[in-house]
Design a protein around this motif. Structure first.
Motif, short mmCIF file in Angstrom:
data_model
loop_
_atom_site.label_atom_id
_atom_site.label_comp_id
_atom_site.label_asym_id
_atom_site.label_seq_id
_atom_site.Cartn_x
_atom_site.Cartn_y
_atom_site.Cartn_z
N GLY A 1 -44.21 47.18 77.35
CA GLY A 1 -44.19 46.34 76.12
C GLY A 1 -42.66 46.31 75.35
N GLY A 2 -42.65 45.56 74.57
CA GLY A 2 -41.26 45.62 73.63
C GLY A 2 -39.95 45.38 74.68
N ASN B 1 -44.42 41.26 74.23
CA ASN B 1 -42.74 41.68 74.05
C ASN B 1 -42.29 41.64 72.60
OD1 ASN B 1 -43.30 39.14 72.86
ND2 ASN B 1 -41.96 37.91 74.44
N GLN B 2 -43.27 41.90 71.59
CA GLN B 2 -43.28 42.46 70.45
C GLN B 2 -43.60 43.62 70.07
OE1 GLN B 2 -41.05 40.58 68.36
NE2 GLN B 2 -40.58 39.12 70.00
N GLY B 3 -44.53 43.65 69.12
CA GLY B 3 -45.23 44.90 68.60
C GLY B 3 -46.45 45.38 69.55
N MET B 4 -46.66 46.37 69.48
CA MET B 4 -47.69 47.07 70.39
C MET B 4 -49.13 46.49 69.89
SD MET B 4 -48.50 51.14 71.31
CE MET B 4 -46.73 51.35 71.85
N ASN B 5 -49.91 46.04 71.02
CA ASN B 5 -51.18 45.32 70.37
C ASN B 5 -52.32 46.32 71.13
OD1 ASN B 5 -53.69 43.52 71.19
ND2 ASN B 5 -52.72 42.58 69.67
N LEU B 6 -53.04 46.79 70.17
CA LEU B 6 -54.11 47.69 70.62
C LEU B 6 -55.11 47.24 71.70
CD1 LEU B 6 -55.29 50.86 70.45
CD2 LEU B 6 -56.67 49.92 68.53
N SER C 1 -41.56 53.37 65.15
CA SER C 1 -40.79 52.04 64.87
C SER C 1 -40.53 51.66 66.18
CB SER C 1 -39.43 52.65 64.17
OG SER C 1 -39.78 53.06 62.79
N TYR C 2 -40.66 52.46 67.35
CA TYR C 2 -40.23 51.52 68.50
C TYR C 2 -41.77 50.80 69.01
CZ TYR C 2 -36.08 54.20 69.31
OH TYR C 2 -34.74 54.55 69.32
N GLY C 3 -43.10 51.44 68.89
CA GLY C 3 -44.17 50.82 69.12
C GLY C 3 -45.29 51.65 68.08
N PHE C 4 -45.04 52.75 68.04
CA PHE C 4 -45.84 53.67 66.96
C PHE C 4 -45.73 53.31 65.54
CE2 PHE C 4 -46.14 56.96 70.59
CZ PHE C 4 -47.16 56.20 71.30
N ARG C 5 -46.73 53.05 64.70
CA ARG C 5 -46.28 52.89 63.11
C ARG C 5 -47.57 53.34 62.49
NH1 ARG C 5 -42.14 49.38 63.18
NH2 ARG C 5 -41.62 48.13 64.84
N PRO C 6 -47.30 53.79 61.61
CA PRO C 6 -48.40 54.63 60.60
C PRO C 6 -49.46 53.40 60.21
CG PRO C 6 -46.33 55.34 59.85
CD PRO C 6 -46.01 54.42 60.88
N GLY C 7 -50.74 53.58 60.25
CA GLY C 7 -51.62 52.70 59.74
C GLY C 7 -51.88 51.74 61.04
N GLN C 8 -51.11 51.73 62.03
CA GLN C 8 -51.51 50.82 63.08
C GLN C 8 -51.83 51.77 64.53
OE1 GLN C 8 -48.39 47.66 63.59
NE2 GLN C 8 -48.14 47.76 61.34
N VAL D 1 -52.37 65.45 84.99
CA VAL D 1 -51.55 64.36 85.19
C VAL D 1 -51.78 63.07 85.17
CG1 VAL D 1 -49.59 63.64 87.03
CG2 VAL D 1 -50.29 66.20 87.00
N PRO D 2 -50.81 62.38 84.18
CA PRO D 2 -51.42 60.98 83.89
C PRO D 2 -51.14 59.97 85.23
CG PRO D 2 -50.10 61.69 82.18
CD PRO D 2 -49.96 62.65 83.17
N GLN D 3 -52.12 59.12 85.31
CA GLN D 3 -52.09 58.38 86.39
C GLN D 3 -51.82 56.64 86.19
OE1 GLN D 3 -52.66 59.48 89.64
NE2 GLN D 3 -52.60 61.29 88.53
N ARG D 4 -52.17 56.38 84.77
CA ARG D 4 -52.05 55.17 84.29
C ARG D 4 -51.40 54.92 83.00
NH1 ARG D 4 -55.40 51.55 86.92
NH2 ARG D 4 -55.32 50.09 84.93
N ALA D 5 -50.08 54.71 83.18
CA ALA D 5 -49.07 54.75 81.76
C ALA D 5 -48.79 53.32 81.55
CB ALA D 5 -47.88 55.71 82.26
N VAL D 6 -48.32 53.40 80.11
CA VAL D 6 -47.97 52.13 79.43
C VAL D 6 -46.72 52.89 78.70
CG1 VAL D 6 -48.07 50.65 77.50
CG2 VAL D 6 -50.07 51.12 79.32
N THR D 7 -45.57 52.09 78.84
CA THR D 7 -44.34 52.20 78.12
C THR D 7 -44.28 51.08 76.97
OG1 THR D 7 -42.91 51.18 79.66
CG2 THR D 7 -43.33 53.63 79.90
N HIS D 8 -43.50 51.61 75.78
CA HIS D 8 -43.30 50.30 74.78
C HIS D 8 -41.85 50.79 74.48
CE1 HIS D 8 -44.55 47.19 72.21
NE2 HIS D 8 -43.60 47.63 71.78
#
Length: 350
Positions: free
Chosen positions: A98-99, A122-127, A143-150, A70-77
């Motif tokens: 984010g986002g 507040n823009q793209g997801m930063n690793l 296209s919300y936060g996940f992008r190919p190559g990123q 069960v996840p305990q530390r989540a991030v939403t974008h």
């Protein structure tokens, strides 16, 4: 799995902070006035769930994905994605979001729930920023936060971080038959299973389904379905919605047709010539900050080539917030508001 040099460096960094990570604290109890959960579960204390449990497998973009803890530390974008998370009462699990350009774009009851949660971007997801939050779970979409190559679910998995992908966004990676409001409901139910809050998720979804059913029942047997153009942005070239974006399902549920339902995409660049040729009866303006919704309306009214459109001549516009036009808990309410505008004789004012 092959990883590039940057990803390998992040993997080394991640292994270091995992050794230094402190235990996660239990979630904060919240007052009923700021509780976004449905009446059936409102008032129940938000409690931390032990991470260990039997594995749970859910469908993610047509593929089975197993969650062993069960996840305990989540991030939403994504604002709509964050709203889904908060509607389930999972604010105690958030270590970042984010986002979301402006927290006031959230429903008033949800705004206090993010007061102490870090805004990672507040823009793209930063690793790098994402990893600093030490998440064990990320919820976003293509296209919300996940992008190919990123940042992708696969690259997060290489770092030992689980993820879930918004169903509507899967069209960016795999073929789908159609988009449906059930996509939103299934996402909420899947999160309920992943976070071991099945009853809470089912209560929320059952309420949304019942509200949607009341609207669609009232629209049975319509003699005519109005034509709707969704205007998201753009001047030279309009950004609109094809058959796989959530407004397609919302327009259908509201007793109308999307003039671009023949475009095999989700959010897509169209052209003004086709808008003119298809002559919409109504225009849905998506409010996504830039420019303002009124600015978009004035732009449409000031274009001579659009002046003969039915929607322009009668000034038939419906404003829809970005979080209403993308998958989230406000979809059903937005459907009813749209249905009222299109069919006031069938649907009373919300």
């Amino acid at each position: 799995m092959k990883t590039n040099k940057y990803l390998r460096n992040q993997l080394l960094f991640l292994s270091g902070w995992r050794r230094r990570a402190i235990p996660v604290l239990a979630g904060l109890a919240l007052g009923a006035c700021s509780d976004p959960r449905p009446p059936e579960v409102r008032g129940a204390p938000v409690q931390a769930v032990p991470a260990a449990r039997a594995p749970v497998t859910v469908d993610v973009c047509g593929q089975p994905v197993t969650y062993t803890q069960v996840p305990q530390r989540a991030v939403t974008h994504g604002i709509n994605i964050t709203e889904m998370f908060l509607a389930l009462g999972l604010q105690d699990r958030l270590v970042g979001y984010g986002g979301l350009r402006d927290i006031t774009r959230l429903p008033p009851a949800q705004q206090p729930l993010l007061a102490t949660v870090p805004d990672l971007s507040n823009q793209g997801m930063n690793l790098e920023t994402l990893i600093h939050a030490q998440p064990d779970f990320v919820f976003s979409g293509w296209s919300y936060g996940f992008r190919p190559g990123q940042i992708t679910p696969a690259s997060l998995q290489a770092l030992g971080i689980a993820s879930y992908v918004l169903s509507e966004s899967c069209i960016r990676q795999v073929a789908r038959e159609r988009v449906s409001l059930e996509d939103t409901f299934q996402d909420l139910l899947a999160l309920g299973r992943i976070f071991a809050i099945e009853e809470r998720a089912e209560a929320l979804v059952n309420g949304l389904r019942a509200e949607l059913q009341r609207t669609t029942d009232a629209l049975q047997g319509l003699p005519r379905k109005p034509r709707v153009f969704v205007f998201d942005s753009g001047t030279d070239i309009p950004v609109t919605t094809g058959r796989y974006a959530m407004p397609q399902a919302m327009i259908e549920a509201a007793g109308a047709t999307n003039i671009f339902d023949d475009l095999d995409s989700s959010w897509v660049r169209g052209n003004w010539e086709d808008v003119i040729a298809r002559d919409p009866d109504w225009i849905v303006i998506v409010d996504n900050d830039s420019p303002t919704a009124d600015g978009k309306r004035q732009f449409l009214l000031n274009q001579p080539e659009l002046s003969y459109l039915q929607a322009i001549r009668a000034q038939r516009f419906v404003l829809m917030d970005f979080a209403e036009a993308t998958p989230g808990p406000r979809n059903v309410q937005a459907v009813r508001r749209l249905a009222h505008a299109l069919h006031p004789e069938r649907i009373p004012s919300p």
